[in-house]
Write an enzyme that holds these catalytic residues in place. Structure first.
Site, mmCIF file in Angstrom:
data_model
loop_
_atom_site.group_PDB
_atom_site.id
_atom_site.type_symbol
_atom_site.label_atom_id
_atom_site.label_comp_id
_atom_site.label_asym_id
_atom_site.label_seq_id
_atom_site.Cartn_x
_atom_site.Cartn_y
_atom_site.Cartn_z
ATOM 1 N N SER A 136 5.475 -7.590 -3.613
ATOM 2 C CA SER A 136 4.521 -7.331 -4.537
ATOM 3 C C SER A 136 4.505 -7.633 -5.493
ATOM 4 O O SER A 136 6.209 -6.267 -5.852
ATOM 5 C CB SER A 136 2.951 -7.808 -4.085
ATOM 6 O OG SER A 136 2.236 -7.545 -5.429
ATOM 7 N N TYR A 149 -2.888 0.221 -2.597
ATOM 8 C CA TYR A 149 -2.224 -1.342 -2.786
ATOM 9 C C TYR A 149 -0.214 -1.016 -3.136
ATOM 10 O O TYR A 149 0.591 -1.677 -2.387
ATOM 11 C CB TYR A 149 -2.630 -2.278 -3.364
ATOM 12 C CG TYR A 149 -2.151 -3.678 -2.733
ATOM 13 C CD1 TYR A 149 -1.684 -4.473 -1.769
ATOM 14 C CD2 TYR A 149 -1.312 -4.329 -3.954
ATOM 15 C CE1 TYR A 149 -1.262 -5.757 -1.122
ATOM 16 C CE2 TYR A 149 -1.327 -5.886 -3.954
ATOM 17 C CZ TYR A 149 -0.724 -6.579 -2.602
ATOM 18 O OH TYR A 149 -0.072 -7.512 -2.147
#
Ligand code: NDP
Length: 266
Positions: A136, A149
């Protein structure tokens, strides 16, 4: 990807499901995995059974990852591509969040990638295949409210980079794919501070990059054996500016994320 034996984790939804459809269109032999097997059965019901198998597996369990890779080899006799896509997100400030939430993020996004890659590596080396991680933009720039995350994606990227360098002379291809904001289910099921699902997305999912577009870019990058892929204009700008102006980007990211509805910080 024609006739390439391709394993996709997290293939029951979003980017993984779109990757399965795109790879199927390109003639890949598919091993599709997720915890919700019924979701995999749903969209493959009209496919030729010679071209794919579905395997129920929770990537946080090492043994289930071993069985997943074993099932691929048993069905097709080799592995050409492993796409580590299974992932979850979170939204809570570090000072408020239960430590277990961060552990769960690492178990899924980081350890899931490590387990599957470990068991698949000997097979990928035989075929000089592709090891792919769906990371990401949060793996380049820390995102507030997403400690677990961002940490899991930074860790995933470091891990995959080392595997690439270790195998530089052995013909292994390693792709680190970093989508920007993509329309999917990830924000609905993202964990809040106590580990419960957030329940709804704070973003207008219709305005984000479609998962199908992400899938086309990732499949193209696999076919071109690219090392990295960063998607969306905002994602590319974030990664580029952060390289040269990291302090300025701290402020930009703070201000942007603070504007999200129900943001845990203002
Ligand atoms: P979705 O929530 O739509 O899909 C996530 C997938 O991961 C599902 O198929 C889910 O299947 C699977 N999954 C979750 N936990 C586990 C587990 N423990 N074991 C096995 N499978 C699991 O999200 P996305 O499609 O958006 O996410 C896919 C990847 O893309 C993730 O790695 C995410 O971090 C990354 N990404 C997404 C972005 C976005 O904005 N959407 C942006 C950047 C990266 P099941 O529940 O059936 O197990």
């Amino acid at each position: 990807m024609q006739n390439k034996v391709t394993i996709i984790t997290g293939a029951s939804s979003g980017i993984g499901k779109a990757l399965a459809a795109e790879a199927h269109k390109r003639g890949a032999k598919l091993v599709l995995s997720a915890r919700r097997k019924e979701k995999l059965d749903e969209y493959t019901s009209s496919w030729n059974t010679a071209d794919f198998i579905v395997v129920q597996a929770d990537v946080t369990h090492e043994e289930e990852c071993r069985l997943l890779i074993g099932a691929a080899v048993e069905k097709f006799g080799r592995i050409d591509i492993l796409i580590n896509n299974a992932g979850i997100s979170m939204r809570a400030l570090f000072e408020d969040v239960d430590i277990d939430v961060i552990r769960k993020l690492m178990d899924t996004n980081f350890w899931g990638t490590v387990y599957c890659s470990k068991f698949a590596l000997p097979h990928l080396l035989k075929t000089k295949g592709s090891l792919v991680g769906v990371s990401s933009v949060a793996g380049y720039k820390g995102l507030p409210g997403r400690t677990g995350y961002s940490a899991s994606k930074f860790a995933m990227q470091g891990f995959l980079e080392v595997v690439r360098i270790e195998n530089l002379k052995k013909g292994l291809h390693v792709l680190i794919a970093c989508p920007g904001f993509t329309s999917s289910n990830i924000r609905n099921v993202a964990l809040s501070k106590d580990g419960s699902s957030q329940g709804e997305t704070p973003l207008d999912e219709n305005k984000l990059m479609p998962a199908e577009t992400v899938a086309v870019h990732i499949c193209n990058a696999i076919e071109k054996r690219k090392n990295s892929l960063v998607l969306t204009t905002m994602g590319k700008i974030t990664v580029l500016l952060n390289k040269f102006f990291p302090k300025f980007m701290d402020g930009m990211v703070y201000n942007h994320m603070a504007k999200e509805p129900d943001s845990p910080f203002k």
